[in-house]
Structures are given as structure tokens and as C-alpha cells.
Design an enzyme around this catalytic site. Structure first.
Site, PDB file in Angstrom:
ATOM      1  N   HIS B 129      70.307 162.403 171.315  1.00 30.39           N
ATOM      2  CA  HIS B 129      70.349 161.502 172.471  1.00 30.39           C
ATOM      3  C   HIS B 129      71.642 161.810 173.232  1.00 30.39           C
ATOM      4  CE1 HIS B 129      70.916 157.576 174.501  1.00 30.39           C
ATOM      5  NE2 HIS B 129      69.638 157.349 174.305  1.00 30.39           N
ATOM      6  N   GLN B 209      67.806 154.989 165.672  1.00 29.14           N
ATOM      7  CA  GLN B 209      66.358 154.859 165.480  1.00 29.14           C
ATOM      8  C   GLN B 209      66.012 154.728 164.003  1.00 29.14           C
ATOM      9  OE1 GLN B 209      64.140 154.534 167.882  1.00 29.14           O
ATOM     10  NE2 GLN B 209      65.354 155.118 169.665  1.00 29.14           N
ATOM     11  N   CYS B 372      66.757 160.192 177.708  1.00 31.39           N
ATOM     12  CA  CYS B 372      68.151 160.502 177.369  1.00 31.39           C
ATOM     13  C   CYS B 372      68.222 161.648 176.374  1.00 31.39           C
ATOM     14  CB  CYS B 372      68.868 159.269 176.813  1.00 31.39           C
ATOM     15  SG  CYS B 372      68.955 157.928 177.985  1.00 31.39           S
TER      16      CYS B 372
HETATM   17  C1  LIG Z   1      68.836 158.204 168.945  1.00 34.98           C
HETATM   18  C2  LIG Z   1      69.610 157.271 169.832  1.00 34.98           C
HETATM   19  N1  LIG Z   1      70.939 157.332 169.848  1.00 34.98           N
HETATM   20  C3  LIG Z   1      71.689 156.518 170.616  1.00 34.98           C
HETATM   21  C4  LIG Z   1      71.102 155.583 171.431  1.00 34.98           C
HETATM   22  C5  LIG Z   1      71.991 154.743 172.281  1.00 34.98           C
HETATM   23  O1  LIG Z   1      71.895 153.383 171.960  1.00 34.98           O
HETATM   24  P1  LIG Z   1      72.544 152.346 172.992  1.00 34.98           P
HETATM   25  O2  LIG Z   1      71.872 152.596 174.307  1.00 34.98           O
HETATM   26  O3  LIG Z   1      72.220 151.003 172.449  1.00 34.98           O
HETATM   27  O4  LIG Z   1      73.993 152.644 173.041  1.00 34.98           O
HETATM   28  C6  LIG Z   1      69.695 155.491 171.442  1.00 34.98           C
HETATM   29  C7  LIG Z   1      68.975 154.518 172.310  1.00 34.98           C
HETATM   30  O5  LIG Z   1      69.057 154.468 173.487  1.00 34.98           O
HETATM   31  C8  LIG Z   1      68.944 156.355 170.637  1.00 34.98           C
HETATM   32  O6  LIG Z   1      67.604 156.305 170.636  1.00 34.98           O
END
Ligand SMILES: Cc1ncc(COP(=O)(O)O)c(C=O)c1O
Ligand SMILES: Cc1ncc(COP(=O)(O)O)c(C=O)c1O
Lengths: 149, 416, 416, 149
Positions: B129, B209, B372
Site C-alpha cells: 500500500h 488487512q 493505493c
Molecule cells: C495494506 C494497507 N496498509 C495501510 C493502509 C493504511 O491505513 P490507514 O488509511 O488507516 O492509514 C491500508 C488501508 O488503507 C491498507 O490496506
């Protein structure tokens, strides 16, 4: 929670007339501890004579609970051996973390039993333990490095 | 169809009022976007409401009764999270605003403390991500370190072929996702962690996740840092978690400076509190921690093994049904093995945006775009995909509604 | 007693259910700790509840109906904040997790962009909250810049005598509180901002205690950055605001990297979105922005002039009544002139902790300690104080209850 | 909101058979714009002949709305003067931001009136505007620095 359980007469007496207050020589270790939440502070020195706690001297600024606790600590620990002192500390900590459910042993804790009421006030437990944690830290420094000042 | 013993999805759905909603056009909502954010059960929302209306105060520093109640709610949330993820100590649980902040915190403080410099390497993967890519790019830029990465196989698995050369004595940090939010892949972290520790590198795991979907035990995982986020695990927005090994946390400088994280402050200099408070500057997410505690209670009552089994069963059903559709290509593993509940796909002749729009017109909520994870999309030669993702309240009937809506989309755009 | 025309504090209190609570011992709650965190009206809590139960989704990236609703709620919160503080553009409003993060964000990105180095100076004051001290100490440490500060007069006012030498051509950043959370002082920002801009320095304002209490117009204020926090303005925890001049924000690099803040990402490098999104990595505080929007609606309906007038009247009453008590010393201005609704005091012979405990036993909730302002305490030779602080729901009867409880404390500790 | 209002026949036709697609020479400016939310991208070139928009060429990847919009842009702007083109852009933007309340002028927008329905779908407005914002950027570059490239 009744505030009278906290402010026992014994505590208020120690607060008004703290035993062993002031910083004295000689000492093998000096520590400075702070309660970051409220700002209470203590500078505490330990002087060991062999295995014996020959003196505990301190300069403390803080509430009645933290001040009285240092005074009671002085009464309880000076003259004891280090292992005995650590056993008293354990007993005191156990009561403090007991949320009012742990019955204090007067044989061991003497005036310290007055702090049983503090255990019902979680926000004040740190006050009561400040000098004890400082003592533990100072003793372990003094024991591990007995020549150092 | 596989069903988890005693797992009553219809009863569970009653806890989530939004799932009974209908959306524009009168279609019942079919919410298949849980990898983006999960829905919240009434129990969590009520915990937050009760906190604000009955126990609201600032924490730690307030010593009145309300303050004690608020502190108990906040620190109680920490206790619950610690237990939920098998943390050896509650003091290893740091509350952040989301998973992204947690990962950035690690990257910033490791940078400040000089963990990496020119010649050193940081290893991530192509399926990360953006929140587990950009912080490391910025760190590499600030320090002169080199960023390297694991590739992804055609099946959508982590390519471990060059593990031993990629993770080498120059490697100082390895940061990897546990479950991919785009491909759905569950990565074999154990081999990577073992290799990383062999060369003395620190390992951060993006469990954003994973924690919502599978039982997690950080002690047995053996990583150095684990990051995740409240809103994907039936908890509130505005709160994330960084777990870290205590001795490591205790050796690191603060990230943000301010109230709550200090020991003492003079105008000239300050000293800092022990973890976790050292890393929690300012008023923390108090009501959110209370809500996250309720979320953990909710998940624990269901049982994470059951949640995982349900996810597994629904994903298997979805993989099977989606592959019946001509012109639909799944990007990521097609077998329900080591696989989380997110399925990204391409549909011949219809752009993902348009797929999502048509599905929405039938009440089916999915995500379209790069999720993302632009590098992972580029790896598969696609600019974007449509993603359906499932959670503990998803039903087989919803999967069937998705399939029907995709077929409708194909007819609408005249591609079938 | 002064009363604001049409301002019905009893009616207002009905919106805050917690104010009708009684605490241990059956005493009605007298909440005088609003500078620490404010209570929340039903309207705010309901907005959050409704958001979670009916409109919850992730924002921006979700293109289904629920996603559009969540985005409208989140970005609507931004619109409301922008209007509330007179921001020339909604894109100047960045959501952070609290005021502390907002101030650290400024310090970090100015550091990253090289605004200060050895020989350069950063100026703060002795009455700052730790959240406006520590970030600058850390910045000075990282960059070799020098931290300097305004002193405080005996009355508790900003000492401007050496303004022209303190803020000089070496000064690159001035960061100052608008309203002191300990002394209650309202600072004359205009002269400091004028001088700072004269020498080309940037000005950050910590408005954490100002935005809740007084009408704020950032455009006419003329600072470069303004930070404040949701939970002190009848809004939720977990959200803060950084306002910045758009051209300045647009020239700055990101703070945290991750989802939402990017333009494009490859494994090699990334480019970043325009403000405000550049500075909002990861899932933002969505429900909290919805709640903060409701808080702004609430304050706007009351009228910030009325809120300020009420605060003024209550503070005047409290200053008068408290000074009737023998052995009580107010630390900070004793006249209700350029003064916010926080009054810190010392009571002869009783430690602030013990004062707070006794007051709590009578249902009166105040704060005792250093209030995250250790240097200001040291300035007045006290290690800690007791602080009573007021807000839009505070009544004169509550002040009278405070006074009575203080007298009880004196009797209890036998100091009167 | 009816999805048929979005996917007008005209839009789908332009999507299937985009006018003016592909990158061509000569050009005075080239820009690359991205919709960060969904990843839609466009590379767009502008060729001016004096004050006249002699060509707009582009390589776009994206949804039907963003693709069709580029195609309509090509039809509308090529052959117009720069000020005329900017006026069309203003008219198009106004409709897009009108949340369905602004009546499009067919004289000015021709096939572009089909995008009136997009205005009811806030998440898609950015798709429709992607090529237009790119064109605006490219034209301003071409005008300010006519010799470059
Ligand atoms: C694999 C992964 N890492 C990081 C994030 C980031 O999480 P957040 O947007 O709550 O900071 C997400 C979700 O958006 C994600 O799916
Ligand atoms: C003047 C001042 N600045 C900054 C802060 C920090 O706000 P927060 O804790 O929400 O980050 C506070 C409140 O604690 C404050 O009173």
C-alpha cells in the site's frame, strides 16, 4: 470513594512532619524521579553500609501522599538489609496496585498500612510510589557500582 | 456451501444498521468495500456515544472522577488491543491516528536515530500500500539509503526467489505487508523475518488487512514493529496502532513533541516519558480508544478463528462465482489459499470506474481505482481495477448480487 | 452580574447530558476543567453516531453512494471549519489528529525544507504549552538552530520589552500561543506578527485555547500557520486543525507519506497531491470531521461573540470570588482584561493535588499539576497549581460551588 | 440519481470512437495530468498557430467519462482562438460544478451538453474535467513560452 480513606491521620502527620527529609552525605547513589503527569519530583540518596541501608535522604516536592510516602519509606527501610528492604517495597507495591482488595500486613508495613486507602484512588497510586521507585533505582545503582559516587 | 459452525451471519448483520439501508433507486445496500473501511456495529457506536455523554474528560493529567473514568476507558482500550494481538506488554501498544502514521512514525524515528545512511538498504515489496512505500522513499531520500523491493509473481504472490540477495548485510529495515489490500495475498512472513533477523535488519509489518481478518499473535510472529488501523476492524476512524518490541521502543527518540510524552520540560531541554507515552504527543484519541476497545470485544466474542473461516468461505465462493463471468480477469491469486477477502479484477471493455458506477446503480458498493497500490497495478499492466472485498457480515447472497450486477454492467456497455 | 442578552446558559446545559450527572458521594458534577477538554453537546455526539450508523465509508477514493455521503460529511467539516475561522480558502484547512500534531507538522516540514540551520533562531515564549515548546526544541536539535523565547511579566503578560532584539534578522520562525492555557493571558499577537514579518520570519500561532473562546479570523490575524484542536471546542477527540497560507503550504514537502496524499507513486519515486491532501496521509478522521462540523454549527448558532462575552463574565465573577479567599494566590492576570477563562492558583499549605482531590470529593472537577506548562510554572516559582477553567456552559453557581469547596479544603487541611 | 443520465449515448459514442486521439507533432506544450483518486491519466499537447488552437492531441487512459470528455474537447476547441477556447472551458466548468442546476448552452458546448448529467455525480466531475484542466495548463504554457519545444 471517601476522601477520608485517602487522607488518614497518619498520612497527614507524616506530611506535616516528614521523617528523614533533606539530602545527606555520605551516599553511594543519587537519583531524580519525576511524576510526569503532575510534576511531583524527588531527589533521593542511598547510603549502604555493606548490605545494610544505612541512610536514605531525600528532597521531595509534591502532594501530601508523595511526601508522606517518602517519610514512611525512611522509617521502614533505614536499618534493614537490601533484600529485606526490597521485600518491603514488594509488599507496599502489592497493596498499592491492589485496588483496595489487598489487606496490608502491619508487621511489615507499619505506618505504611495507612496507604491502603490510596489504592482505591488509581490516580494517586503513582504519588505513593514515587519515592519507592526512586529508592529501588538508587539501590540498584548503589549495589551494581558500589564505588561510584 | 461451507458454513462455520454456529456463526450466524444474519444475526451479526442485525448489529450493523447500515447494512439494512437501501440506496438510490431503492436497491438494498450490498457493501463490498470492507478492505477500504469496515462498517461499525451498534455496540461500538454506543460505546463511543456513552463515553462522550457520560465519561468525557481528558486523560492521565486529570485527577477528578471523570478524568479517572476517561483514563480507564482509554487505557482499557490499550489493554484490550494488547491482549487481542498477543502483545507481551501493554506498554508496547502505541495509539496513532491510523496505520499510515504508525508506519511513518517508525520511518521517522529510525531516520532520526541514524539506523540507515548512504550504502544501507531498506527492503519493501511491489505489493505494498502507498502507506508502506512513501514513508520509506522519503526516509531513503532524507538519509541517502537505497530502497529495494520484492517483486510479485504472475500469480500475485511475493517473489522470494532472490530473498537471500535482496535481504543482505546492507539491509537495515524490511517493511512488508501481511495481507495485500489489492491482490488479497497473505504473505509468508516467517521466512522473511527469519532472513531479516539473520542479517540484523529490523522488520516492520503492515498488518492493516491482517488484524481485521485473521488471529494475530505478535509475540509468535517475531517482527519488531506491527502497524494496523482501527477503522478496518469494526472500530472508529481516527485511531491506529503501532506495536513495537519494548526494548526497541525504549531505545528510540520521540516522533512528535508535546503534552503527555514528556518527563520534564525546561525552556532549554526536555526529557521524555517511557513508551508508549513517549510516542503519543498531545491529547490522544480517547473516545476512539474506547470505541476500539468495544470493537475488540465484538471481534473476540465472534472469535477470530470464526471470522477468518467465514472470510475464507465467502472468498472461495466469490472466486468461484466471479470466474464464471466471461471477460472477467482476477488480478491476484485465484485459489482461496493464503488469501484474504479482497478480490481485484478487470472486466474487458469496461473501465473500472464505469464498472463501479454501474454496480453502485444496483446498490453494490465496490472500489475502483488503484486502491493505493499503483506499483502492484503497474506490475500487472493495469492502470486500475475494480475491487470487491468482504468481511464478517458478508453473505453469499451478496456475492451473487455482485455477480448479477457485473453481468448487468456487461449488458449495459454491450460487451457481452 | 453581567449576563449576555439572550444567552440562556440553563438551556445550553440541557444539550450536555454529562452536566446533569452526579459523581461519587452523590454531588452534582461541577465541571471546571474545560481548558483541558470541553464537554460535548448531544448534537455533536448524534452527528457522529448518525455518520457511523448510516453514512460510514472511506472518503475520496470510494465512488459508491455511501462513499459520496462520507466524503460530503468529511469535506463538509472542512468547509465549516474554513468558514468558522475566516480562511480565504477551504484548501488551507488541514485535518490532523490534534493541535500537537499540527504544530509538529509545521516544525518537521520547515526542518525538512531547510528553513532553519545553524545561526538561525526560532522564537517561542515562556508561557507556551509543551506542545508548542518540544517540537521547536527537537527542530533546533536536528538543525543546529537556536531556540529563544519571550519572557513573562510578573502579572503573567507576554514581556514585549525586548521584542526588537529577540525577533531579529536571524529569526526564521516565531511560534506563539494566542491564549495561555495556564495563565489565561490573551497575547497581543498583532505586534509580534508585524515585527516577525518585518524581519522575514514565519509566524505560527497556537490557537488551541483561542478558537474555542473567541471569534477568530485567520485572514485578518495575518499569521502564516494557526493550529487548534477539536476536543476543546465541543468537538470530538482525534481531530485537530492546521490552517496555513495556501502559497506557503503549496511550497512545502509532505510530512507523512501514504494513501490520499499522493499524485502518483512508482517504486522509484512519488509525486504529491496539492494541499490540503498533501498533508493528510492515510484514512483521515472522517467521523471526527463530521462531528467537528456539528461542533462548529453549534458554536455558530450560539454566536462566538456571545460565547466570548459569557466566558468574560464568568471569568470576571470567578476572579472576584477567588480573590476573596485568604491564602489563595492567582498565578496570571487578576483582572478580566485580555484574559481567557482559565484561572490557575496556589493555596497556602495545601498541595494542588490535594486541593483537586478535595474538590473532587465535592463534585468539583479541576485540574492540578503543571498543565503541560512547566516553564511557566517555574517562572512563577511554583511546581504546580490548581486550575479552574470555564466554558460556554459554566454558571455562576458553579463558581460559587468552587469557592465553597476551596473553603472546605482549607478547613479539611486545617489551614484556615 | 439515474445512471442513464450519466452514460448518455453521445458519451458512449465518443468513448468508443474518440476524436483526435493520439499524440501528434507539432506542439508547443505538453502536459501530463493525473486524477490521484482513481489514477486516470492524460498526456496532452497543444499546437497553436498564432492565436488559433491548431491542434490538440492526447494519449489518455481512463474511464468512459474522462475519455469521452477529451474527445469532445478536441471537437470543441480545435480551430477556435485561445480566448474563445477559454470561454468554452469556462462554460463547461460551470455546468460541471453546477450539481445539475446549470442549464448547458448547446450553441457553445455542442456534444458537451451530454455531460450535464455528470454534474449530478460529484465523484465523476473530476473525470470530466481532467482533459480540460490539462488543456488549460498546456495552453498557458504555450502562450507564456511560445518558442520553447
Ligand atoms: C495494506 C494497507 N496498509 C495501510 C493502509 C493504511 O491505513 P490507514 O488509511 O488507516 O492509514 C491500508 C488501508 O488503507 C491498507 O490496506
Ligand atoms: C495552549 C495549548 N496548546 C496546545 C494544546 C495541545 O492540544 P492537543 O492536546 O489537542 O494536541 C493544548 C491543550 O492541551 C493547549 O491548551
Amino acid at each position: 470513594m471517601d476522601v477520608d480513606a485517602l487522607y488518614q491521620e497518619i498520612i497527614l502527620d507524616h506530611y506535616k512532619n516528614p521523617h528523614g527529609a533533606g539530602l545527606r552525605e555520605p551516599h553511594e547513589a543519587e537519583v531524580h524521579h519525576v511524576n510526569p503527569t503532575c510534576g511531583d519530583e524527588i531527589t533521593l540518596r542511598v547510603h549502604l553500609d555493606g548490605d545494610t541501608v544505612a541512610d536514605v535522604s531525600y528532597d521531595a516536592e509534591g502532594c501530601s501522599i508523595s511526601q508522606a510516602s517518602a517519610s514512611v519509606l525512611y522509617d521502614l527501610l533505614v536499618g534493614k538489609s537490601v533484600p529485606q528492604g526490597l521485600a518491603v517495597l514488594d509488599a507496599f507495591s502489592e497493596v498499592m496496585h491492589g485496588r483496595g482488595q489487598v489487606e496490608p500486613d502491619e508487621e511489615v508495613l507499619e505506618d505504611g498500612i495507612a496507604f491502603a486507602g490510596v489504592a482505591q484512588f488509581p490516580a494517586r497510586v503513582k504519588c505513593a510510589l514515587l519515592s519507592w521507585m526512586a529508592w529501588k533505582d538508587a539501590v540498584s545503582q548503589a549495589v551494581s557500582d558500589p564505588k561510584e559516587q | 456451501m461451507t458454513r462455520t459452525q454456529g456463526y450466524d451471519v444474519e444475526a451479526i448483520r442485525k448489529d450493523f444498521p447500515v447494512l439494512a439501508r437501501s440506496v438510490a433507486g431503492g436497491h438494498p445496500l450490498v457493501y463490498l468495500d470492507s478492505a477500504n473501511t469496515s462498517q461499525k456495529p451498534r455496540q461500538v457506536v454506543e460505546a463511543i456515544e456513552r463515553h462522550y455523554l457520560e465519561h468525557n474528560a481528558n486523560v492521565a493529567r486529570a485527577m477528578h472522577q471523570l478524568g479517572a473514568e476517561a483514563t480507564a476507558a482509554f487505557e482499557g482500550g490499550r489493554d484490550k488491543i494488547a491482549q487481542f494481538i498477543g502483545a507481551p506488554s501493554r506498554d508496547e501498544v502505541i495509539f496513532t491516528k491510523n496505520a499510515s502514521e504508525a508506519l511513518n512514525l517508525v520511518a521517522r524515528v529510525l531516520g532520526d536515530v541514524g539506523t540507515v545512511g548512504p550504502g544501507d538498504e531498506i527492503v519493501i515489496s511491489q505489493m505494498e500500500h502507498h502507506s508502506n512505500i512513501v514513508p520509506w522513499q522519503l526516509l531513503a531520500e532524507r538519509t541517502g539509503a537505497t530502497l529495494r523491493w520484492f517483486g510479485v509473481t504472475d500469480e500475485g504472490r511475493l517473489d522470494l526467489d532472490d530473498l537471500d540477495t535482496l535481504v543482505n548485510e546492507r539491509t537495515k529495515i524490511v517493511s512488508l505487508t501481511w495481507v495485500s489490500n489489492m491482490l488479497g495475498t497473505i504473505n509468508p512472513l516467517d521466512v522473511v523475518i527469519a532472513r531479516a533477523h539473520q542479517v540484523g535488519a529490523l522488520v516492520a509489518v503492515d498488518a492493516s488487512q491482517a488484524v481485521p481478518q485473521i488471529p494475530v499473535d505478535v509475540a509468535s510472529l517475531g517482527a519488531d514493529f506491527v502497524a494496523f488501523t482501527g477503522h478496518k476492524m469494526v472500530g472508529p476512524t481516527g485511531i491506529g496502532v503501532l506495536w513495537g518490541r519494548y526494548d526497541l521502543l525504549a531505545s528510540l527518540p520521540p516522533f512528535l513533541g508535546g503534552g503527555e510524552m514528556i518527563e520534564t520540560v525546561t525552556m532549554e531541554r526536555s526529557t521524555f516519558a517511557a513508551p508508549p507515552h513517549r510516542f503519543e504527543a498531545g491529547t490522544p484519541p480517547i473516545a476512539q480508544a474506547a470505541g476500539l476497545g468495544a470493537a475488540v470485544d465484538y471481534l473476540t466474542a465472534l472469535g477470530m478463528e470464526n471470522v477468518a473461516a467465514h472470510e475464507q468461505a465467502i472468498t472461495a465462493h466469490a472466486l468461484e462465482r466471479l470466474q464464471e463471468i466471461d471477460g472477467l480477469t482476477i488480478v491476484g491469486p485465484r485459489e482461496p489459499v493464503d488469501r484474504g477477502g479482497a478480490i481485484s479484477f478487470a472486466l474487458d471493455g469496461v473501465h473500472p470506474h464505469d464498472v463501479a458506477q454501474l454496480l453502485d446503480s444496483r446498490g453494490v458498493a465496490v472500489r475502483a481505482g488503484h486502491h493505493c497500490a499503483k506499483p502492484a497495478h503497474r506490475r500487472f499492466g493495469v492502470q486500475s481495477t475494480t475491487r470487491a472485498s468482504f468481511y464478517l457480515y458478508t453473505t453469499e447472497a451478496e456475492i451473487d448480487a455482485l455477480v448479477e450486477a457485473i453481468r448487468h454492467t456487461q449488458r449495459y456497455f454491450k460487451v457481452s
